[in-house]
Structures are given as C-alpha cells and as structure tokens.
Write a protein that holds these residues in place. Sequence first.
Motif, mmCIF file in Angstrom:
data_model
loop_
_atom_site.group_PDB
_atom_site.id
_atom_site.type_symbol
_atom_site.label_atom_id
_atom_site.label_comp_id
_atom_site.label_asym_id
_atom_site.label_seq_id
_atom_site.Cartn_x
_atom_site.Cartn_y
_atom_site.Cartn_z
ATOM 1 N N LYS A 16 2.293 -0.437 -14.125
ATOM 2 C CA LYS A 16 2.870 0.916 -14.219
ATOM 3 C C LYS A 16 4.323 0.767 -14.655
ATOM 4 O O LYS A 16 4.957 -0.232 -14.350
ATOM 5 N N ALA A 43 0.829 -1.200 0.000
ATOM 6 C CA ALA A 43 0.000 0.000 0.000
ATOM 7 C C ALA A 43 0.866 1.253 0.000
ATOM 8 O O ALA A 43 0.563 2.245 -0.655
ATOM 9 N N LYS A 44 1.975 1.178 0.747
ATOM 10 C CA LYS A 44 2.897 2.311 0.827
ATOM 11 C C LYS A 44 3.509 2.583 -0.551
ATOM 12 O O LYS A 44 3.610 3.731 -0.975
ATOM 13 N N ILE A 45 3.886 1.511 -1.234
ATOM 14 C CA ILE A 45 4.465 1.660 -2.578
ATOM 15 C C ILE A 45 3.436 2.282 -3.520
ATOM 16 O O ILE A 45 3.749 3.138 -4.334
ATOM 17 N N ASP A 46 2.168 1.860 -3.374
ATOM 18 C CA ASP A 46 1.102 2.430 -4.201
ATOM 19 C C ASP A 46 0.802 3.874 -3.832
ATOM 20 O O ASP A 46 0.088 4.564 -4.554
ATOM 21 N N GLY A 47 1.284 4.303 -2.668
ATOM 22 C CA GLY A 47 0.990 5.661 -2.210
ATOM 23 C C GLY A 47 -0.409 5.795 -1.640
ATOM 24 O O GLY A 47 -1.022 6.854 -1.740
ATOM 25 N N ALA A 48 -0.935 4.709 -1.061
ATOM 26 C CA ALA A 48 -2.300 4.727 -0.526
ATOM 27 C C ALA A 48 -2.366 5.556 0.760
ATOM 28 O O ALA A 48 -1.445 5.536 1.571
ATOM 29 N N TYR A 102 -5.486 -6.439 -3.038
ATOM 30 C CA TYR A 102 -6.551 -5.857 -2.220
ATOM 31 C C TYR A 102 -7.701 -6.853 -2.191
ATOM 32 O O TYR A 102 -8.252 -7.193 -3.243
ATOM 33 N N ARG A 119 -0.116 -6.202 -11.246
ATOM 34 C CA ARG A 119 -0.192 -4.920 -10.567
ATOM 35 C C ARG A 119 1.168 -4.243 -10.523
ATOM 36 O O ARG A 119 1.296 -3.030 -10.635
ATOM 37 N N VAL A 148 -4.031 5.661 -8.783
ATOM 38 C CA VAL A 148 -3.295 6.557 -7.884
ATOM 39 C C VAL A 148 -2.446 7.512 -8.711
ATOM 40 O O VAL A 148 -2.307 8.691 -8.385
ATOM 41 N N LEU A 198 11.581 1.446 1.407
ATOM 42 C CA LEU A 198 10.686 1.106 2.509
ATOM 43 C C LEU A 198 11.436 1.185 3.834
ATOM 44 O O LEU A 198 10.839 1.369 4.888
ATOM 45 N N PRO A 215 -2.629 0.941 -9.123
ATOM 46 C CA PRO A 215 -1.481 1.858 -9.190
ATOM 47 C C PRO A 215 -1.669 2.942 -10.247
ATOM 48 O O PRO A 215 -1.199 4.065 -10.073
ATOM 49 N N VAL A 261 9.098 6.217 -0.455
ATOM 50 C CA VAL A 261 8.851 5.132 -1.411
ATOM 51 C C VAL A 261 7.817 5.498 -2.459
ATOM 52 O O VAL A 261 7.961 5.170 -3.634
ATOM 53 N N GLN A 262 6.763 6.229 -2.060
ATOM 54 C CA GLN A 262 5.706 6.519 -3.037
ATOM 55 C C GLN A 262 6.157 7.526 -4.089
ATOM 56 O O GLN A 262 5.553 7.647 -5.131
ATOM 57 N N VAL A 319 8.627 2.601 -8.038
ATOM 58 C CA VAL A 319 9.023 1.243 -7.692
ATOM 59 C C VAL A 319 7.797 0.320 -7.685
ATOM 60 O O VAL A 319 6.690 0.762 -7.384
#
Lengths: 288, 357
Positions: free
Chosen positions: B148, A186-191, B85, B144, B100, B50, B97, B70-71, B75
């Motif tokens: 991207k 989720a962090k990587i996705d920027g959620a 999910y 997923r 977002v 991370l 992704p 990280v966001q 990556v």
Amino acid sequence: MNKTVNQKAWFLVLPVLLLVAFNAIVPLMTVVNYSVQETFGNNVFFWAGISWFEDVLRSPRFHDALGRQLTFTFTILLIEVPLGVIIALAMPRKGIWVSVCLVLMAMPLLIPWNVVGAMWNIFALPEIGLLGKTLNAIGFDYNYTRQTGDAWFTLILMDVWHWTSLVVLLAYAGLVSIPDAYYQAAKIDGASSWAIFRYIQLPKMKRVLTIAILLRFMDSFNIYTEPSVLTGGGPGNSTTLLSIDLVKIALGQFDLGPAAAMSLIYFLVILLMSWIFYTVMTRDEANQ
Amino acid sequence: MLELKNIAKRVGAETHIHPTSLEFKPGSFNILLGTTLAGKTTLMQLMAGLEKPTAGEIWFGGVDVTGVAVQKRNVSMVYQQFINYPNMSVYDNIASPLRVGGVDSAEIKRRVGAMAELMRISAMLDRRPSELSGGQQQRTAMARALVKDSDLILLDEPLANLDFKLREELRDELPKLFGTRECVVVYATTEPTEALLFGGVTAALHEGRVADFGPTGDVYRQPATLTGAQVFSEPPINTVKVNKSGDRVSADGNVNWAAPADLPDGDYIVGIRAHHIVPVETPGSVPIDGTIKIAELSGSESMVHFDAFGSDWVSLSHGVHPFDAGAAATLYADMSACFYFTPDGKLVRSGETGGGR
C-alpha cells in the motif's frame, strides 16, 4: 564410512523398558489373558477364544453404554473448548490480576476427583443442596437422583466446572505467547477484533488447542470417579458410562472374561478415536 | 513531512522518551541508531500512532495527527520478528492491507504480483508463511508493508533476526525499494555499520534522548556530542580525559602529543575510534603502553582489548596481530584523527575533518 557399533547403548534403554513393562505391558497382557478364557473361580481357566469379544460387541448393554459415553464426551467437548477459549480471551494479559485469575482457574483442577463428585452430589441435592434447592425454589422440578435429564444436566455441569480450566490454561498459554507485534500489525491494518481472533489468535492457538481437545477427549472417555460418586450410574442405567459399566461387570458381577474383553475394546476405541482426532486436527500441517 | 514537536513519553515513573523534536522529509531514508532500550521502538510507535505521547505534538504533511488513530494514518511497519498472518497464503498476506483498503481485485492482483516480483517471492505466493525461510518470511512482511502506498514506513530492526548472508542480501536491496517513493522511511538499527551503508539521515539515540541528528556521514565524522560518537562506534570509541596547554595535549601526564593549532587551552575529553589505534607504528602516532586483556583474531582483522594507565582501550586493525593475554604491549594511536569534546560532551574539534559542524 563405517559406523562405530556399540550395542552397550541398549542398556540405557533398559530402565524405561522395565518400567513400561511393569506398569503397562504386563497388566495389559494379563487382561488379554483373561479376555480369551472362562473361569468359575478357584483359579481354574478354560479356553474361550474370541467368544467374549463377540458377546460384548453384540450386547445391547455395551452399545448403550458406548452411546452414552460418546454423547457425554462430545457434549462436554462442545461446551468446554469454546467456553475455555472465551474465558482465556477475556483474561488480563498483564498486571496483578493475571496471577489472581490463574490461581482461581487452577483451583478446580487441584480438587481430588472423588471430592468433586461428593461436592456436587451434596450441592445438587434437591432437599438440602444449594443448587438443587435453589432450582426447585425458582420453579424447576429438579431432582437428579430420579430424573434422567436432571442427572445428565448435573453430570455435564460438574464436568464443565471441573475441567474447563484446563482448556482455559492451555488456551491462555497459547495467547500470551503471541508477540505484541502481531496485534500492532493488525491494528495498523485496521483489522477488527473478529479478524484478529480469526487470523491471528486462533491459528496461533491451534497447537495448544489440539492438545487440549485430545486431553479432554481421553480424560472424559476414561471418566469414572466423579459420575460414580455423583450418580453411581443412575437413575437406572441412564448415566452408566463405559467405565462405570466395566466396573459393574468386573467387580460387581465378577465376570472377568467379558470385562477383560470389554476393557480391550474400550482401550481400542479410545486409541482409534484419539488417532482420528489427531490426524484430522493436524491434517493441514501434514499436507504442507 | 513528519514533524515531532517536543514529544515525550512517560510510562508510570519511567521516562521512555525525553522531549524530542525531529523532522523527517518526504522521500528521505532516516535511521534511528541506538542500543537496545535506547527508545527506538517507542519512538517508532509514537510516530505510527500505536502509542500516544504524554507531551508534545506529531504533525504529518502540515496536519496535527497526534490524536489520530493508527488505522486512519497511512502507515506501514515491519518488525524484527517476522509478522505475517499464519494461516493465510503469502498472496493473501500481501493483499491484506489492500483488501482492508477496498482496492478492487484486478488491481490487487497486479500490485501483489509486482511487489512479489520486486521482493523475489513470486514462486512462493501459494505457500503459508511457516513454509518459508526466515528471509522469505521477512520479504513477505516487507511486501505487505510496501504494497500500500503508505506515507510513513517504519522498519524496526527488520534484519536483526536474519542470518548474516540474508541480512547482507536484503540490506543491499532495501534502499532500491524506496528509491522512487515519496514517503518517509524510518529504519531502526543497533548497528553503526548498517547506518553507514544506508546513508540518509541518522538520529543517534541514547537512553530516550537524541544525542545527534543529521546526514549520516556528518553524524559519523563530526558527532555533535560524545554520546552521539559512542552510539555511532562499534567497537566502542576510546575516551580519555586530557588537558591542553601550549602546544601539547597530555593525558594525566601518561602520554602527550602535539596539540592542534586551532584548539584553545583547557580540559577536554578525547574520543578515538578503535581503528585509529593499531599495533604498528605510523609516522606521528602516539605510543600507548599497556597490558593485553583479550585479543580476538578474525581472518582479516584483530581486535585487541588492553589496559593502559587505568582505563580500558580497544584497538581494531587489519591483518592478524597475535597477542598473548596478560603480556605487555605497545599500541600506536593516530591522535590526528581523534575528537575533542568539552568535559560535558560537546564536540570542539573533529580529527576526521578538522573543526566542528
């Protein structure tokens, strides 16, 4: 292909069958027996058919008690479930504070129910109780033994204090079972943290929350000890929930027939509502 | 290009990664090979951002990204567990992704469709992850990660939780998926065979240190260090202390064989992979007398653990060679294929190619 027939296996079921018979089926049948008869004492019984059931279902007293019961149950569910989830989310996931929090959370659950009732009875007394006196001191006209609203407020507060922990513990168990990788992904996705809650934590907690809601529903529908010690159903009949009313009829007035009929209806209501709850909450999975 | 410049990671008193410097080129397939707890996952988390390194810098495309969240780095990561999910459909999972990232919906539709085609999950787009098989769930997770255009794709033992058949299937497809991309791919695995199948570049990790780094074939055939050879051998590589003087190499006087001409006199550690010790005598092989401990016979291979002059040995051979546990037996080592390491573990001579690297 021929299966080997061995009926001896039934003997293995026997102990459970006996146990269930003695602690559930036999008592239930006794109640069924009472519910269709009339007695004036001396162990003399007359056939009454389904008249007790008709009486109970038509009686405004039963309707009122059922109404109060439903109000109570849905109020505490609406408070305890979200509150429990919020507390569980706020609890630490690792470190020494985990055990501290868990012990603190488990504390209310360990206290005997009548003690909880007695504690709150004294705690909320307007003249000497910490809660009652404080509320009056800061300007509220609070007296749970005389005012219906105050009695309900105290009753619900007590139940929330006593039972939110159960929801917290179950929700927490659901939360800690989510692998770290989900949060990383989720962090990587920027959620956002809301998205993490909505799309990861909530769906992953769904099963335990279903159990929590069912348990809290059934327990709150059966609740007797705490309100009985706290308010005794008063003031007037304002906090007389189903179980309290049932005891009044069965043991106070010794109306065995109506009380038995009411017990059965009460039981069927819980059974039916639990089934509805369960079906609705698991509908998603059943569809798939 | 991804550059790790002397990065280290300590957690409390424990060192998870000792100072490490590595370079990964764009369009390359890189393998982190090592046993559990070797530091593969930690290293990947450092690469992704991370985790923050306690020392050193991480550069990407000539920019220092050590402190970048990280966001904000481009990556993707695929995990050993199948991470999707849970209450979103496969389509929404793959699209997440892109959503977002603010891609418009026609483009999302096109890319998700293409990716699902590539991953062969087009028929499952409406389902939830829980309704898929493990292999399909992992395909979704990979889709997923790939949908991207990431600069860095990290795959942390993605096949470890799959059964054998699915693992082989995905293993075949994986390199094709990255074929045309200009991104850096890093793949962590515990299995030497997997590394060999993928080729590319391998970093052999052991207890938080890089034991060897280079093209996969070279790392396998000419491991720079004994540790590197141990990481890259399954079953484990046999080692024995030897002394070379004159034209003979001798292992504590128990066995001896003709020394390679280019090897100086002195003490060495010899490493010999299990498949170079077989139950059948071949020309020039060295007989080793020992006691059988365990014999594992699969359909086409025999793995024999035996004890000879005080150390454990493993032999791996084609065909079925029955042995009884406890029985005495002679196995034959092809010492022309062995590695000579210095006593502190540096490669001196590789039997597979002759010479060092």
